[in-house]
Design a protein around this motif. Sequence first.
Motif, PDB file in Angstrom:
ATOM      1  N   ALA A   1       0.839  -1.209   0.000  1.00 24.37           N
ATOM      2  CA  ALA A   1       0.000   0.000   0.000  1.00 24.37           C
ATOM      3  C   ALA A   1       0.873   1.258   0.000  1.00 24.37           C
ATOM      4  CB  ALA A   1      -0.928  -0.009   1.209  1.00 24.37           C
ATOM      5  N   TYR A   2       1.943   1.249   0.790  1.00 24.57           N
ATOM      6  CA  TYR A   2       2.843   2.409   0.879  1.00 24.57           C
ATOM      7  C   TYR A   2       3.502   2.691  -0.473  1.00 24.57           C
ATOM      8  CZ  TYR A   2       2.484   2.044   5.985  1.00 24.57           C
ATOM      9  OH  TYR A   2       2.019   1.999   7.269  1.00 24.57           O
ATOM     10  N   LYS A   3       3.919   1.616  -1.136  1.00 26.22           N
ATOM     11  CA  LYS A   3       4.604   1.775  -2.420  1.00 26.22           C
ATOM     12  C   LYS A   3       3.668   2.453  -3.419  1.00 26.22           C
ATOM     13  CE  LYS A   3       7.130  -0.765  -5.914  1.00 26.22           C
ATOM     14  NZ  LYS A   3       7.251  -2.048  -6.599  1.00 26.22           N
ATOM     15  N   GLN A   4       2.427   1.968  -3.454  1.00 24.84           N
ATOM     16  CA  GLN A   4       1.459   2.522  -4.403  1.00 24.84           C
ATOM     17  C   GLN A   4       1.111   3.980  -4.076  1.00 24.84           C
ATOM     18  OE1 GLN A   4      -2.177   0.269  -4.620  1.00 24.84           O
ATOM     19  NE2 GLN A   4      -3.038   1.605  -6.188  1.00 24.84           N
ATOM     20  N   ALA A   5       1.040   4.271  -2.773  1.00 20.01           N
ATOM     21  CA  ALA A   5       0.617   5.611  -2.352  1.00 20.01           C
ATOM     22  C   ALA A   5       1.787   6.584  -2.217  1.00 20.01           C
ATOM     23  CB  ALA A   5      -0.137   5.516  -1.028  1.00 20.01           C
ATOM     24  N   GLY A   6       3.001   6.111  -2.451  1.00 20.12           N
ATOM     25  CA  GLY A   6       4.170   6.977  -2.315  1.00 20.12           C
ATOM     26  C   GLY A   6       4.484   7.347  -0.875  1.00 20.12           C
ATOM     27  N   VAL A   7       4.095   6.479   0.046  1.00 15.51           N
ATOM     28  CA  VAL A   7       4.386   6.726   1.465  1.00 15.51           C
ATOM     29  C   VAL A   7       5.769   6.161   1.770  1.00 15.51           C
ATOM     30  CG1 VAL A   7       3.756   6.054   3.825  1.00 15.51           C
ATOM     31  CG2 VAL A   7       1.976   6.770   2.209  1.00 15.51           C
ATOM     32  N   THR A   8       6.677   7.015   2.209  1.00 19.97           N
ATOM     33  CA  THR A   8       8.020   6.529   2.514  1.00 19.97           C
ATOM     34  C   THR A   8       8.285   6.492   4.021  1.00 19.97           C
ATOM     35  OG1 THR A   8       8.816   8.775   2.171  1.00 19.97           O
ATOM     36  CG2 THR A   8       9.061   7.235   0.324  1.00 19.97           C
ATOM     37  N   ASP A   9       7.635   7.399   4.740  1.00 20.16           N
ATOM     38  CA  ASP A   9       7.793   7.419   6.196  1.00 20.16           C
ATOM     39  C   ASP A   9       6.381   7.436   6.800  1.00 20.16           C
ATOM     40  OD1 ASP A   9       8.175   7.901   8.861  1.00 20.16           O
ATOM     41  OD2 ASP A   9       9.382   9.729   8.598  1.00 20.16           O
ATOM     42  N   PRO A  10       5.835   6.246   7.102  1.00 25.96           N
ATOM     43  CA  PRO A  10       4.425   6.165   7.492  1.00 25.96           C
ATOM     44  C   PRO A  10       4.051   7.085   8.646  1.00 25.96           C
ATOM     45  CG  PRO A  10       5.375   3.968   7.274  1.00 25.96           C
ATOM     46  CD  PRO A  10       6.492   4.944   7.087  1.00 25.96           C
ATOM     47  N   SER A  11       4.911   7.215   9.643  1.00 30.37           N
ATOM     48  CA  SER A  11       4.493   8.015  10.800  1.00 30.37           C
ATOM     49  C   SER A  11       4.488   9.504  10.477  1.00 30.37           C
ATOM     50  CB  SER A  11       5.349   7.705  12.033  1.00 30.37           C
ATOM     51  OG  SER A  11       6.651   8.147  11.834  1.00 30.37           O
ATOM     52  N   ALA A  12       5.181   9.906   9.408  1.00 30.26           N
ATOM     53  CA  ALA A  12       5.145  11.312   8.991  1.00 30.26           C
ATOM     54  C   ALA A  12       4.102  11.524   7.894  1.00 30.26           C
ATOM     55  CB  ALA A  12       6.517  11.738   8.488  1.00 30.26           C
ATOM     56  N   ASP A  13       3.985  10.548   6.997  1.00 31.77           N
ATOM     57  CA  ASP A  13       3.108  10.723   5.823  1.00 31.77           C
ATOM     58  C   ASP A  13       1.643  10.429   6.111  1.00 31.77           C
ATOM     59  OD1 ASP A  13       5.484  11.238   4.609  1.00 31.77           O
ATOM     60  OD2 ASP A  13       5.606   9.351   3.501  1.00 31.77           O
ATOM     61  N   LEU A  14       1.371   9.586   7.116  1.00 31.80           N
ATOM     62  CA  LEU A  14      -0.020   9.268   7.443  1.00 31.80           C
ATOM     63  C   LEU A  14      -0.474  10.132   8.614  1.00 31.80           C
ATOM     64  CD1 LEU A  14       0.071   5.337   7.281  1.00 31.80           C
ATOM     65  CD2 LEU A  14      -0.836   6.898   5.538  1.00 31.80           C
ATOM     66  N   ASP A  15      -1.717  10.620   8.520  1.00 29.72           N
ATOM     67  CA  ASP A  15      -2.252  11.447   9.600  1.00 29.72           C
ATOM     68  C   ASP A  15      -3.045  10.626  10.600  1.00 29.72           C
ATOM     69  OD1 ASP A  15      -1.328  13.926   8.422  1.00 29.72           O
ATOM     70  OD2 ASP A  15      -2.843  13.563   6.884  1.00 29.72           O
ATOM     71  N   LEU A  16      -3.432   9.437  10.201  1.00 29.22           N
ATOM     72  CA  LEU A  16      -4.277   8.600  11.058  1.00 29.22           C
ATOM     73  C   LEU A  16      -4.210   7.155  10.581  1.00 29.22           C
ATOM     74  CD1 LEU A  16      -6.761   8.173  13.084  1.00 29.22           C
ATOM     75  CD2 LEU A  16      -8.209   8.581  11.085  1.00 29.22           C
TER      76      LEU A  16
END
Lengths: 157, 378
Positions: free
Chosen positions: B258-273
């Motif tokens: 999911a992170y790869k597809q969404a371009g999330v590299t640092d989940p705790s910084a890139d995700l708000d919830l």
Amino acid sequence: MALKPPELTYMEGESRCDYNWTTGEVVGTFLAALRDHGKMLAGVCESCGQVAVPPTSYCESCGSEVSDLREVGPRGVVMSWARVADDFEGAPAEAPFRYVLVRPAGADTELLHVAPDDDGIRIGATVRPEFRPREQRGGAITDIRWFVPDGAESEGS
Amino acid sequence: MIDVGVVGWAQTQHGTLERETHQSLIYRVVNEALSSCGMSIHDIDVVIDAGSDFLDGRGISTCITVDAMGAHFKEESKIAGDGLLAAIYAYMRIASGLFDTALVVAYGKSSESSPRVQSLLMTDPFYLRPMGLDATAAAALQARAYMHHYGVSEEAPARVAVKNRAAGATNINAQLSSEVTLDQVMESRPLVSPIRELEAAPVTDGACAVVMAGEEVAKSLKVRPAWIAGSGHAMDAFSPGAREIHKLRSAALAAAAAYKQAGVTDPSADLDLLEVTESFAHQELMLYEALGLCEEGEGEKLLISGATALGGRVPVNLSGGALCANPVVATGLVRLAEACARVADRGEGDRIDGMSKAMAHAAGGLAMQTAACMIVQG
């Protein structure tokens, strides 16, 4: 139109269906070895070499076929345990007892079984299987009564 | 690939729902989800649902429930697993361009039979079932292995319960809506030790429905969607003894996809919830690690830092999570509905300012054999 609250809310029932499960060669051989020889057989993956107990006909790690069975244990190491305080229908032992994940010597996976509620049952402890008397065995995982701390006296011995 | 939006969602009140049948629950939640986005069942191309035949006490239970879903005379397909898997399935059907709209429905009435027997029926007949191993016992073995391996304190899972019950107290749909103290959790009845009663999810009836649409339809609606940015799903081996039970490898793999597809590299910084399925309290700590919010074994530290509570750097389960309502089969889809409500700008009270990207997580099988993740953004 608003309906009145119902006078009848529940209807009791049950779903029951009896089965005659095919064991297949690997599971059948494992269960027969418990019953006839009091031995635990593990499946050896011909590809990645994982030694799995109890065995399946394919490797749960890499998916290859498992065609070779070899004896493991009887002693093993407790990798985790959990304590059951209350009896329930179909319980494998009288409460209190402990569920254990045991890694038999020579195996790479763990067998789920039970153990007495004994402080000697802890992570890292060595245990050994206590088999039921030959005439009480039926070719089931429960032919092993439970795993006891290594060195503990068998009940009745 | 077509962009896909979650355009509508609804969940029922969760609890022991004595007045609701499976069909009435489904019928109501489907209509609420459709009206939340101004659509009608006639606008829906395909219905993907999630249910459990054993839980319903009926074989191929969809035969009976399709009418209530409005799925008759439409394509319909059922997932025997959590509703978040059905959501991934529906998402792919629209993303492929073959369908414009989809309805996702998940429901469960655990109160109608024995949850212990239900989870026992998931096990194989040879090795686990004769041992009477149910979901709680399997989770207890997992909890002990995890806590031993990383030196996690006995209070850590209890602190998760305290955090999530406090969050659930503000959730009008939650089954358990009262706060609990650390002492109350620690002194609650042992189920299968180390798991205590207040560290386990309640027995819950409930349902959830979600409406998805491709970009063109989604943009034509009067409401703003939550756009799907990525998804992932992974399974671990069936036998708990054939896994590294002290970690959640399948959850890590599902999140990585999911992170790869969404371009999330640092989940705790890139995700708000994050909204995760912690049927047992220790599993939320394991998920912090598997989903990359902290290093392996650092879950307790992250929890104690307050980062995952309301107002923290990366809040987890602002809804109260599964510990406050666990409608089995629908629990993961509820996580998605909660995530959408927080990030989509719809002029409703659920959105939290500054939140734009959230991830929903679902789990299935004994001791979280399977995991699914979906990332949505406002």
